[in-house]
Design an enzyme around this catalytic site. Sequence first.
Site, mmCIF file in Angstrom:
data_model
loop_
_atom_site.group_PDB
_atom_site.id
_atom_site.type_symbol
_atom_site.label_atom_id
_atom_site.label_comp_id
_atom_site.label_asym_id
_atom_site.label_seq_id
_atom_site.Cartn_x
_atom_site.Cartn_y
_atom_site.Cartn_z
ATOM 1 N N GLU A 355 0.831 -1.197 0.000
ATOM 2 C CA GLU A 355 0.000 0.000 0.000
ATOM 3 C C GLU A 355 0.870 1.253 0.000
ATOM 4 O O GLU A 355 0.473 2.298 -0.509
ATOM 5 C CB GLU A 355 -0.935 -0.007 1.213
ATOM 6 C CG GLU A 355 -2.072 0.999 1.109
ATOM 7 C CD GLU A 355 -3.125 0.796 2.178
ATOM 8 O OE1 GLU A 355 -4.220 0.292 1.846
ATOM 9 O OE2 GLU A 355 -2.861 1.136 3.352
ATOM 10 N N HIS A 386 7.380 -27.274 2.598
ATOM 11 C CA HIS A 386 6.568 -28.338 2.009
ATOM 12 C C HIS A 386 5.477 -27.770 1.113
ATOM 13 O O HIS A 386 4.512 -28.471 0.789
ATOM 14 C CB HIS A 386 5.965 -29.194 3.125
ATOM 15 C CG HIS A 386 7.003 -29.889 3.944
ATOM 16 N ND1 HIS A 386 7.468 -31.157 3.649
ATOM 17 C CD2 HIS A 386 7.707 -29.473 5.034
ATOM 18 C CE1 HIS A 386 8.394 -31.500 4.535
ATOM 19 N NE2 HIS A 386 8.563 -30.496 5.384
ATOM 20 N N LYS A 512 -14.034 1.542 -3.355
ATOM 21 C CA LYS A 512 -15.007 1.788 -2.281
ATOM 22 C C LYS A 512 -16.224 2.543 -2.818
ATOM 23 O O LYS A 512 -17.378 2.204 -2.519
ATOM 24 C CB LYS A 512 -14.362 2.611 -1.161
ATOM 25 C CG LYS A 512 -13.216 1.942 -0.428
ATOM 26 C CD LYS A 512 -12.655 2.909 0.611
ATOM 27 C CE LYS A 512 -11.429 2.374 1.299
ATOM 28 N NZ LYS A 512 -10.872 3.340 2.278
#
Length: 550
Positions: A355, A386, A512
């Site tokens: 950000e 793994h 938004k």
Amino acid sequence: MSSDITGTAAWQKLRDHHAQIQSVHLRELFEKDPARGQELTVTAGDLYIDYSKHRIDRDTLGLLLELARSADLEARRDAMFAGEHINTSEDRAVLHTALRLPADASLVVDGQDVVADVHEVLDRMGDFTDRVRSGEWRGATGERIKTVVNIGIGGSDLGPVMVYRALRHYADAGISVRFISNVDPADLVRSLQGLDPATTLFIVASKTFSTLETLTNATAARRWLLGGLGLGNEAVAKHFVAVSTHADRVAEFGIDTANMFGFWDWVGGRYSVDSAIGLSVMAAIGKERFAEFLAGFHAVDEHFRTAPLEENAPVLLGLIGLWYSNFFGAESRAVLPYSNDLVRFAAYLQQLTMESNGKSVRADGTPVPTSTGEIFWGEPGTNGQHAFYQLLHQGTRLVPSDFIGFGEPTDDLPTADGTGSMHDLLMSNFFAQTKVLAFGKTAEEIAAEGTPEHLVPHKVMPGNRPSTTILAPKLTPSVIGQLIALYEHQVFVEGVVWGIDSFDQWGVELGKTQAVELQPVLTAAEEPAAQSDSSTDSLVRWYRRQRGRA
């Protein structure tokens, strides 16, 4: 206008130098300079940092430091610490470092003594959390608080949840903390499962007290609380507090503004875990441990502020990150803590770094002429071994890695045969991975072991995969503060060289706004008008059919 860093002499020298060193293997660098493993190290606070396993030599370091000076890094650093408005797009100071200044320090910014302001809030936080931890604070039915639930998103969630999990051993008052962030109702339902409303305290963390996700979740939590208690709105003040600066909205929600803890415009969300946003952490570990947490930040702040660039850990690591991004074309950095308590550290760094530096224009609004913003990702060891280490070792992508380990464990148990320490086993994997990434294993070495010829190419470990090793004595409140500050200042270093504003985040705003506009389209009883693009239009109509709204 900002000067173009790619046009400086230092950048051109680095480009020429990269052409010479890009094919040099780490094996050669260590053979040529056997002492580099001891000499290419730096200490910051309790952190011992080995950067010898990077594809650099002393000429590289000299040129990177020349680049930093070409970008006026030292003056920009000093301007930040002095409270100058280096966040130019929002005309704000950038003073997360003030959050951890000791009480006897002085820093006046825009006519205000910010240190006094910070410690006034810290003192109020300490008084409040003392009351909660001691049992003096009681819920509406007279019971003491057993669970604190933090409701926030972004920096109001990622920092507190990461630090709480890292410092779980220091949660000594019988108070557990849960976190709700996602507007997906599954998050709230899962987080509240098994809780008793009578013993639950909510912290609603939203500077403006208007964040959509946070207020939606807070309203749902209030409904859950009052329904469970069978009481009216007067119970809210005993079970909700706020981290906010908007007293009217806090009071309208039902929270007593005496239990509202503020912070300032000069603190960005992703830099705020050491502000009132860390209230849930303080409730768990206590104000004394929280003070140690802040002192850890401050130790690395002072190192960054005062150490010569040649011995400055955030400067060196930030420049090395830039070296891979801009000259080797690396796109990501793996963060590999060999501590399960740091399970959320990579996620925290994703917001902090991406950000901050995920920008395509410079501070003056002109396009950035080079790549910016490393992609951070990772998992604790040994789980990652793994999962994705195969790509790190034998893949075609260059992924520099940060290994983080500790001398002493937070927990330890015997090995399977009962003769050893599981922490020693963990750390043997830690050191083995950095070694194999750097030096690998050649086809000749593999063939000499009697490996069938057709398998040799499959088992070659090319090495030359760079990594930083970061070690600390133990994961303590101070050390987690030091680790966070180490990465905060790396972000700053890279941002200064790139000429970007690392402290705004305009790229999150449009989504938004569009979400607010689309919500009534999804829920309206009548058929919606066509959307501006055919993809969104068809997707919205599919969703409406699934919800029975043709």
